[in-house]
Design an enzyme around this catalytic site. Structure first.
Site, PDB file in Angstrom:
ATOM      1  N   ASP A  69       0.816  -1.217   0.000  1.00 34.88           N
ATOM      2  CA  ASP A  69       0.000   0.000   0.000  1.00 34.88           C
ATOM      3  C   ASP A  69       0.848   1.265   0.000  1.00 34.88           C
ATOM      4  OD1 ASP A  69       0.975  -0.259   2.628  1.00 34.88           O
ATOM      5  OD2 ASP A  69      -0.905  -1.099   3.335  1.00 34.88           O
ATOM      6  N   ASN A 138      -7.633  -3.382  14.317  1.00 37.07           N
ATOM      7  CA  ASN A 138      -8.996  -3.716  13.896  1.00 37.07           C
ATOM      8  C   ASN A 138      -9.020  -4.887  12.911  1.00 37.07           C
ATOM      9  OD1 ASN A 138      -8.002  -2.533  11.594  1.00 37.07           O
ATOM     10  ND2 ASN A 138      -9.570  -0.930  11.451  1.00 37.07           N
ATOM     11  N   HIS A 140      -7.143  -5.107  10.109  1.00 37.99           N
ATOM     12  CA  HIS A 140      -6.874  -4.788   8.708  1.00 37.99           C
ATOM     13  C   HIS A 140      -5.554  -5.396   8.242  1.00 37.99           C
ATOM     14  CE1 HIS A 140      -4.751  -0.903  10.062  1.00 37.99           C
ATOM     15  NE2 HIS A 140      -3.847  -1.512   9.336  1.00 37.99           N
ATOM     16  N   GLU A 145      -9.604  -2.380   5.161  1.00 37.50           N
ATOM     17  CA  GLU A 145     -10.279  -2.087   6.426  1.00 37.50           C
ATOM     18  C   GLU A 145     -11.527  -2.959   6.602  1.00 37.50           C
ATOM     19  OE1 GLU A 145      -8.909  -0.323   8.610  1.00 37.50           O
ATOM     20  OE2 GLU A 145      -8.070   1.550   7.853  1.00 37.50           O
TER      21      GLU A 145
END
Length: 237
Positions: A69, A138, A140, A145
């Site tokens: 990313d 979380n 990811h 996400e």
């Protein structure tokens, strides 16, 4: 599914173990395609890889890399961009040709076109031989996400509030953290021949357990790794 779960004594041991796995991949296949990650967790592994290279234990001259990313709106010269991170943490310290290292272009005028370009690039180089991953609090993976469904291909994503908060430690203020990023999709991750997931610290223990033993759901993106055919997980307290 084949999952090898390894718990080591501390972060240094995690870094050494991860580096040894990555370098073993390169030594067994000198023209490997490596999927690489950023963030704080891989820093130690990249340091160990640089040291292994200096000792003559590994050769990256034929390796190609694909990063997960990049932030939208940060130039490669920006100290918080992932291109800058990878150059400084790894690429500048090993004998890899810069043209063989690939990240999305966060400065592209047309983000959708850049996502399509990066997807074509991955298709031309892949499949990835070994994909290195960290994991967000979380769940990811890359910047995939939590959501209503798994996104297969490279895409632009709106970063979750938890992700922005977690990444604010790298910026002077939370307002400076980019709100969007280009990320490879979960299809790219799952297509990798091998996956190496690393996580350090007690704060990651809960999400690791949830991702690897809980319900497989896009609300916990890393949970899809339960389906991967060759997954190694290395964790430290």
């Amino acid at each position: 599914m084949k999952m090898n779960f390894i718990k080591v004594k501390d972060y240094n041991a995690l870094s050494v173990h991860a580096a040894e796995i990555i370098c073993a991949q390169v030594n067994s296949k000198p023209n490997s395609v490596l999927g690489l990650a950023t963030g704080s967790t891989p820093i130690g592994a990249y340091e160990q890889i640089r040291e292994m290279y200096k000792r003559g234990e590994v050769d990256f001259s034929a390796v190609k890399t694909i990063n997960l990313d990049e932030y939208v709106g940060l130039s490669p010269e920006n100290a918080q961009s992932y291109r800058y991170f990878m150059n400084n943490q790894l690429f500048n310290g090993i004998n890899i040709a810069k043209e063989n290292t690939h990240l999305p272009d966060g400065m592209s005028n047309t983000v959708d076109d850049e996502c399509a370009r990066y997807e074509r690039l991955i298709d031309s180089l892949g499949p990835i031989d070994l994909q290195l991953l960290g994991i967000g609090n979380n769940g990811h993976i890359g910047f995939n996400e939590p959501g209503d469904f798994f996104i297969k291909e490279c895409h632009c994503t709106q970063l979750a509030a938890k992700t922005i908060e977690a990444n604010s430690r790298f910026f002077d203020t939370i307002d400076e953290v980019p709100k969007k990023a280009i990320t490879v999709g979960m299809g790219t991750v799952m297509a990798a021949k091998k996956v190496l997931l690393i996580a350090a610290g007690k704060e990651k223990a809960e999400i690791i357990n949830k991702a690897l033993t809980g319900k497989i759901t896009p609300q916990v993106p890393a949970s899809i790794l339960q389906f991967h055919a060759d997954l190694t997980v290395v964790v430290s307290p």
